[in-house]
Design a protein around this motif. Structure first.
Motif: not given
Length: 470
Positions: A34-44
């Motif tokens: 999805x363009x223009x969406x980003x959010x960092x997870x805490x862990x993978x």
């Protein structure tokens, strides 16, 4: 970041090798397609089996840590962006085809299996799995199920939901349940299988799926119908269905799409016409011949200027591949490409195409329209630049009007991409307040702590595409 107690418990479950909270890894899984969406997870976190998934969910439920199940990240509604942080759950270890049952015509797989790999495996047995999302070369079955993915063959054969007959899932509290089975009939209780398909990771984590297969069609043929009038092409779609012919594929591409796809694929697509219908039929040879003859006659009656039948399977496959590359081709035009989907009744295709073109002109945008015209699912796709804030405002307004028009025609805001974060502001337009309340009640019943892909599906105040970072 996660508190040390949670981190230690998760590592104890999956080992250090399958837990990563480095900035690099978190960045990789901070966005999807999805363009223009980003959010960092805490862990993978990458579980190796269902029991590990269960233990992970128990820990996350206890500490109210969000969980986002993720496939290959081809999602187009920001459905797999971890907008509230937490854990991204990967299934790179759970990627096996467990069984192909030729007696019951089923295949049982883990969620990380690549869609096309599974399709090839069952075709080697002379069997057929019809759902064919454009991302099938890289998308996973788990992702397909969470989004109820469609595809080019959806008109005749249906979508993912029509082939999922059994699931193993883990509830947010860690309980493991199985739904359905290798059964032609099963009305024992609520149909949880169909509820979980398309739930976008907001209810459960899918750890195993049994899918229905059918025999391979004997033969297939592909044709192009060319038009100098968009409305005539759209009317042909309705006319074909009204004549009680259901093709395997009935795809629509407008001239701007044809031009960028031909420039990208270079297979000889006509670019001097206003629209093309890509039509395919499969089945016994005599049925295919009869149907294509009738379809050709209908298209000519609806002002098609030319009918072309693929001379070989290689040529037909090139046409299908070109259609699947439409998004990639359009993405070459400008830095940002926004691919949407809106679905209307087939009888309203002509009106919807007309409305999209009028809205495009009104807001002075570049929008290419293509899609699964046979099932009413169109993909207006805008080439733009997210850095141009004034133009992005126009893009938002244009798509809002497109969704509004689709609903007014008896349609919906999404036919196969899902709601996620992108369509959440518009969901109430379709379902009304009472429908949203009913869905929230289901969500709360399964996930009272709201750890399963939170921030998705349910309507929010904002109708902006935003970058969310953490």
């Amino acid at each position: 970041m996660l508190i040390n107690e949670v981190k230690e418990k998760l590592i104890a479950i999956v080992t250090n090798a399958n837990y990563d909270d480095s900035k690099t890894e978190r960045l990789v899984y901070s966005y999807d397609a999805t363009p223009n969406f980003q959010s960092m997870p805490d862990a993978v976190v990458s579980p190796r089996n269902t029991e590990e998934v269960s233990q992970i969910l128990k820990v996350c439920n206890q500490y109210k840590v969000p969980i986002v199940p993720r496939g290959s990240g081809t999602n187009l509604c920001a459905g797999t962006c971890p907008t509230e942080g937490g854990i991204v759950l990967l299934f790179k270890h759970m990627n096996k085809i467990l069984e192909i049952d030729e007696e019951n015509l089923t295949v049982t797989v883990q969620p990380g299996v690549i869609t096309l790999d599974m399709i090839h495996a069952v075709e080697e047995k002379g069997l057929f799995y019809p759902p064919d999302p454009s991302s099938m070369k890289i998308s996973t079955i788990g992702g397909n199920i969470n989004e109820n993915s469609g595809g080019l063959r959806g008109l005749k054969y249906g979508v993912t939901r029509d082939y999922v007959i059994a699931l193993e899932v883990v509830l947010p509290n860690g309980d493991i349940i199985r739904t359905g089975g290798k059964l032609a009939k099963d009305v024992a209780g609520y149909d949880l299988t169909r509820l979980f398909v398309g739930s976008e990771g907001t209810l459960v984590v899918i750890t195993e799926a049994t899918l229905k297969l059918i025999p391979m069609p004997e033969t297939k043929k592909t044709m192009l119908a060319l038009y100098q009038d968009l409305s005539a092409a759209a009317k042909s779609v309705s006319a074909i269905i009204a004549n009680k012919i259901i093709p395997t594929t009935l795809e629509f591409l407008d001239q701007p799409t044809l031009q960028v796809v031909e420039d990208f694929a270079k297979i000889g697509l006509p670019t001097d016409v206003k629209a093309v219908l890509l039509i395919e039929q499969d089945g016994p040879p005599e049925v295919v011949e009869r149907d294509l003859t009738r379809i050709a006659d209908i298209c000519k009656q609806e002002q098609a200027v030319s009918i072309q039948i693929a001379a070989s399977e290689a040529e037909a496959e090139a046409l299908r591949t070109a259609r699947r590359t439409a998004l990639s081709a359009i993405a070459r035009l400008k830095p940002t490409t926004i691919l949407e989907d809106a679905t209307v009744p087939r009888s309203e295709i002509a009106n919807m195409v007309k409305a999209i073109n009028e809205i495009t002109d009104k807001y002075q945008l570049t929008i290419c329209t293509f899609g699964h015209a046979g099932d009413g699912n169109l993909h207006p796709t805008c080439a733009t630049d997210a850095r141009n804030h004034e133009e992005m405002e126009r893009v938002e307004k244009a798509f809002a009007e497109i969704f509004e028009h689709a609903i007014a025609l008896g349609g919906t805001i999404t036919g196969e991409h899902g709601v996620g974060a992108m369509k959440a502001p518009y969901l109430e337009w379709k379902l009304k307040e009472e429908g949203i309340a009913a869905m929230k009640a289901i969500k709360h019943g399964f996930d009272p702590n709201n750890i399963m892909n939170p921030g998705k599906v349910f309507a929010k105040d904002s109708k902006k595409r935003v970058v969310v970072t953490k």
